[in-house]
Design a protein around this motif. Structure first.
Motif, PDB file in Angstrom:
ATOM      1  N   TYR A  51       8.215  -3.890  -6.891  1.00  0.00           N
ATOM      2  CA  TYR A  51       8.617  -3.337  -5.593  1.00  0.00           C
ATOM      3  C   TYR A  51       7.465  -3.534  -4.625  1.00  0.00           C
ATOM      4  N   ASP A  52       7.809  -3.641  -3.354  1.00  0.00           N
ATOM      5  CA  ASP A  52       6.816  -3.909  -2.315  1.00  0.00           C
ATOM      6  C   ASP A  52       7.126  -2.984  -1.151  1.00  0.00           C
ATOM      7  N   TYR A  53       6.289  -1.972  -0.960  1.00  0.00           N
ATOM      8  CA  TYR A  53       6.575  -0.978   0.077  1.00  0.00           C
ATOM      9  C   TYR A  53       6.666  -1.598   1.467  1.00  0.00           C
ATOM     10  N   LEU A  54       5.791  -2.541   1.766  1.00  0.00           N
ATOM     11  CA  LEU A  54       5.826  -3.141   3.101  1.00  0.00           C
ATOM     12  C   LEU A  54       7.097  -3.948   3.323  1.00  0.00           C
ATOM     13  N   ARG A  55       7.527  -4.633   2.289  1.00  0.00           N
ATOM     14  CA  ARG A  55       8.758  -5.424   2.404  1.00  0.00           C
ATOM     15  C   ARG A  55       9.989  -4.532   2.453  1.00  0.00           C
ATOM     16  N   ASP A  56       9.967  -3.430   1.707  1.00  0.00           N
ATOM     17  CA  ASP A  56      11.154  -2.594   1.569  1.00  0.00           C
ATOM     18  C   ASP A  56      11.302  -1.533   2.660  1.00  0.00           C
ATOM     19  N   ARG A  57      10.265  -1.287   3.431  1.00  0.00           N
ATOM     20  CA  ARG A  57      10.342  -0.245   4.467  1.00  0.00           C
ATOM     21  C   ARG A  57      11.353  -0.632   5.538  1.00  0.00           C
ATOM     22  N   ARG A  58      11.837   0.356   6.263  1.00  0.00           N
ATOM     23  CA  ARG A  58      12.886   0.122   7.260  1.00  0.00           C
ATOM     24  C   ARG A  58      12.415   0.388   8.683  1.00  0.00           C
ATOM     25  N   TRP A  59      11.109   0.628   8.859  1.00  0.00           N
ATOM     26  CA  TRP A  59      10.587   0.875  10.202  1.00  0.00           C
ATOM     27  C   TRP A  59       9.151   0.386  10.281  1.00  0.00           C
ATOM     28  N   HIS A  60       8.819  -0.300  11.369  1.00  0.00           N
ATOM     29  CA  HIS A  60       7.479  -0.817  11.599  1.00  0.00           C
ATOM     30  C   HIS A  60       6.781   0.023  12.660  1.00  0.00           C
ATOM     31  N   LEU A  61       5.472   0.192  12.497  1.00  0.00           N
ATOM     32  CA  LEU A  61       4.720   0.878  13.533  1.00  0.00           C
ATOM     33  C   LEU A  61       4.755   0.064  14.816  1.00  0.00           C
ATOM     34  N   PRO A  62       4.938   0.731  15.956  1.00  0.00           N
ATOM     35  CA  PRO A  62       4.930   0.005  17.227  1.00  0.00           C
ATOM     36  C   PRO A  62       3.519  -0.411  17.604  1.00  0.00           C
ATOM     37  N   GLY A  63       3.406  -1.303  18.554  1.00  0.00           N
ATOM     38  CA  GLY A  63       2.112  -1.765  19.029  1.00  0.00           C
ATOM     39  C   GLY A  63       2.074  -3.274  19.092  1.00  0.00           C
ATOM     40  N   GLU A  64       1.258  -3.801  19.973  1.00  0.00           N
ATOM     41  CA  GLU A  64       1.144  -5.244  20.137  1.00  0.00           C
ATOM     42  C   GLU A  64       0.202  -5.829  19.097  1.00  0.00           C
ATOM     43  N   ARG A  65       0.663  -6.820  18.361  1.00  0.00           N
ATOM     44  CA  ARG A  65      -0.182  -7.509  17.384  1.00  0.00           C
ATOM     45  C   ARG A  65      -0.812  -8.731  18.029  1.00  0.00           C
ATOM     46  N   ILE A  66      -2.109  -8.900  17.801  1.00  0.00           N
ATOM     47  CA  ILE A  66      -2.846 -10.044  18.327  1.00  0.00           C
ATOM     48  C   ILE A  66      -3.508 -10.758  17.155  1.00  0.00           C
ATOM     49  N   ASP A  67      -3.219 -12.037  17.015  1.00  0.00           N
ATOM     50  CA  ASP A  67      -3.844 -12.861  15.978  1.00  0.00           C
ATOM     51  C   ASP A  67      -4.884 -13.765  16.630  1.00  0.00           C
ATOM     52  N   HIS A  68      -6.119 -13.680  16.166  1.00  0.00           N
ATOM     53  CA  HIS A  68      -7.213 -14.462  16.725  1.00  0.00           C
ATOM     54  C   HIS A  68      -7.467 -15.701  15.881  1.00  0.00           C
ATOM     55  N   ALA A  69      -8.022 -16.716  16.507  1.00  0.00           N
ATOM     56  CA  ALA A  69      -8.275 -17.981  15.819  1.00  0.00           C
ATOM     57  C   ALA A  69      -9.295 -17.826  14.697  1.00  0.00           C
ATOM     58  N   ASP A  70     -10.182 -16.832  14.785  1.00  0.00           N
ATOM     59  CA  ASP A  70     -11.209 -16.650  13.761  1.00  0.00           C
ATOM     60  C   ASP A  70     -10.735 -15.834  12.567  1.00  0.00           C
ATOM     61  N   GLY A  71      -9.452 -15.496  12.530  1.00  0.00           N
ATOM     62  CA  GLY A  71      -8.897 -14.766  11.391  1.00  0.00           C
ATOM     63  C   GLY A  71      -8.728 -13.281  11.616  1.00  0.00           C
ATOM     64  N   ARG A  72      -9.274 -12.744  12.713  1.00  0.00           N
ATOM     65  CA  ARG A  72      -9.096 -11.324  13.003  1.00  0.00           C
ATOM     66  C   ARG A  72      -7.660 -11.057  13.444  1.00  0.00           C
ATOM     67  N   ARG A  73      -7.161  -9.885  13.067  1.00  0.00           N
ATOM     68  CA  ARG A  73      -5.861  -9.405  13.541  1.00  0.00           C
ATOM     69  C   ARG A  73      -6.035  -8.005  14.106  1.00  0.00           C
ATOM     70  N   GLU A  74      -5.358  -7.718  15.194  1.00  0.00           N
ATOM     71  CA  GLU A  74      -5.435  -6.411  15.823  1.00  0.00           C
ATOM     72  C   GLU A  74      -4.036  -5.867  16.064  1.00  0.00           C
ATOM     73  N   LEU A  75      -3.908  -4.554  15.964  1.00  0.00           N
ATOM     74  CA  LEU A  75      -2.686  -3.871  16.355  1.00  0.00           C
ATOM     75  C   LEU A  75      -3.073  -2.854  17.414  1.00  0.00           C
ATOM     76  N   LEU A  76      -2.667  -3.098  18.651  1.00  0.00           N
ATOM     77  CA  LEU A  76      -3.009  -2.204  19.742  1.00  0.00           C
ATOM     78  C   LEU A  76      -2.147  -0.953  19.663  1.00  0.00           C
ATOM     79  N   ILE A  77      -2.768   0.186  19.863  1.00  0.00           N
ATOM     80  CA  ILE A  77      -2.059   1.456  19.775  1.00  0.00           C
ATOM     81  C   ILE A  77      -1.302   1.704  21.069  1.00  0.00           C
ATOM     82  N   PRO A  78       0.010   1.949  21.004  1.00  0.00           N
ATOM     83  CA  PRO A  78       0.758   2.231  22.231  1.00  0.00           C
ATOM     84  C   PRO A  78       0.386   3.594  22.795  1.00  0.00           C
ATOM     85  N   ALA A  79       0.650   3.786  24.069  1.00  0.00           N
ATOM     86  CA  ALA A  79       0.396   5.080  24.695  1.00  0.00           C
ATOM     87  C   ALA A  79       1.163   6.169  23.963  1.00  0.00           C
TER      88      ALA A  79
END
Length: 280
Positions: free
Chosen positions: A244-272
């Motif tokens: 089982y895979d909790y991330l695959r099986d979940r039915r709701w994603h946290l809101p926020g803008e995802r940013i993928d950087h060329a150097d491998g960093r990933r960010e999830l901006l917190i919404p207001a």
């Protein structure tokens, strides 16, 4: 991957003392160490209100430059806490320093009540790749909120590192939380706490720990200073998600803008905080 948990006592507002002890720990690590992890605000301690402006430093300040030099000499990576001065705005931050420089900077998003008014909360969660493992950082109180670790997992984190400054009587709270955060996100979790007495009568609880992706406690420190090398069996990441895979099986994603950087960093901006949620 071999990680050294460096559970130390510190001195609040005494940067010279704290940096010296940090440099000694880096210099004396084992040759095959990949990571060293230190407590929350390791380099400055918890500075008092009247001290903060004088001890907080930018990321290119002398303390982190000294850490970077030590990291390059030993060819390791370090996660260490700092009171960050960003052009006059102060953050409780932790950084991942590699021989190439500062690979990741995380600003604590959930401030403890006594920190509010001193530090500004961060506005995003961040991960990066180090030696093929996606790493995310949290700080102390963050782990009491399931959404913080889930945000890192949503960014693909396989290793959650928690720099901690947890004090009595809350040690059992973080012991429970770190196991839950690892299990519910099927990731390794490493927590490194401070020990000894601090200002204002605080006594830090120790209890640094390693938890595997099944939520099993593989190492737990006591209440004294210690250094412990732990080794991650990365095959456990896949084993924990085999049936089982909790991330695959979940039915709701946290809101926020995802940013993928060329150097491998990933960010999830917190919404207001007052932004309406969607996805019902």
């Amino acid at each position: 991957m071999k990680i050294e948990l460096v559970q130390l006592a510190g001195r609040d507002g005494d940067t010279a003392y704290n940096v010296e002890r940090t440099l000694k720990a880096i210099a004396s690590c084992a040759d095959d160490t990949d990571f060293l992890v230190f407590p929350e605000t390791q380099l400055m301690g918890f500075a008092a209100v009247e001290q903060l402006a004088s001890v907080a430093e930018p990321l290119d300040g002398p303390s982190l430059q000294a850490i970077l030099q030590a990291v390059r000499e030993r060819n390791v990576a370090v996660v260490v806490g700092i009171a960050e001065n960003a052009a006059g705005t102060f953050y409780n931050s932790s950084v991942l320093v590699t021989p190439e420089g500062i690979a990741l900077r995380y600003r604590k998003t959930h401030l403890w009540p006594s920190e509010r008014g001193l530090f500004c909360p961060g506005d995003r969660y961040v991960t990066t790749l180090w030696k093929g493992v996606r790493v995310g950082i949290l700080i102390c109180y963050d782990i009491e909120f399931p959404e913080s670790s889930r945000a890192l997992a949503q960014l693909g984190a396989e290793l959650i590192i928690v720099t901690n400054g947890n004090m009595d009587p809350y040690g059992p709270v973080h012991r429970t939380a770190i196991m839950a955060r690892a299990q519910e996100n099927q990731a390794f979790a490493v927590m490194v706490n401070r020990v000894g007495a601090g200002d204002d009568g605080l006594v830090f609880a120790g209890g640094s720990a390693l938890v595997d992706p099944f939520g099993r406690l593989l190492f737990e420190a006591g209440r004294e200073e210690c250094r412990q090398v732990v080794e991650l069996d990365l095959d456990q990441l896949q084993a924990s998600r085999r049936e089982y895979d909790y991330l695959r099986d979940r039915r709701w994603h946290l809101p926020g803008e995802r940013i993928d950087h060329a150097d491998g960093r990933r960010e999830l901006l917190i919404p207001a905080i007052d932004q309406p949620l969607t996805g019902r």
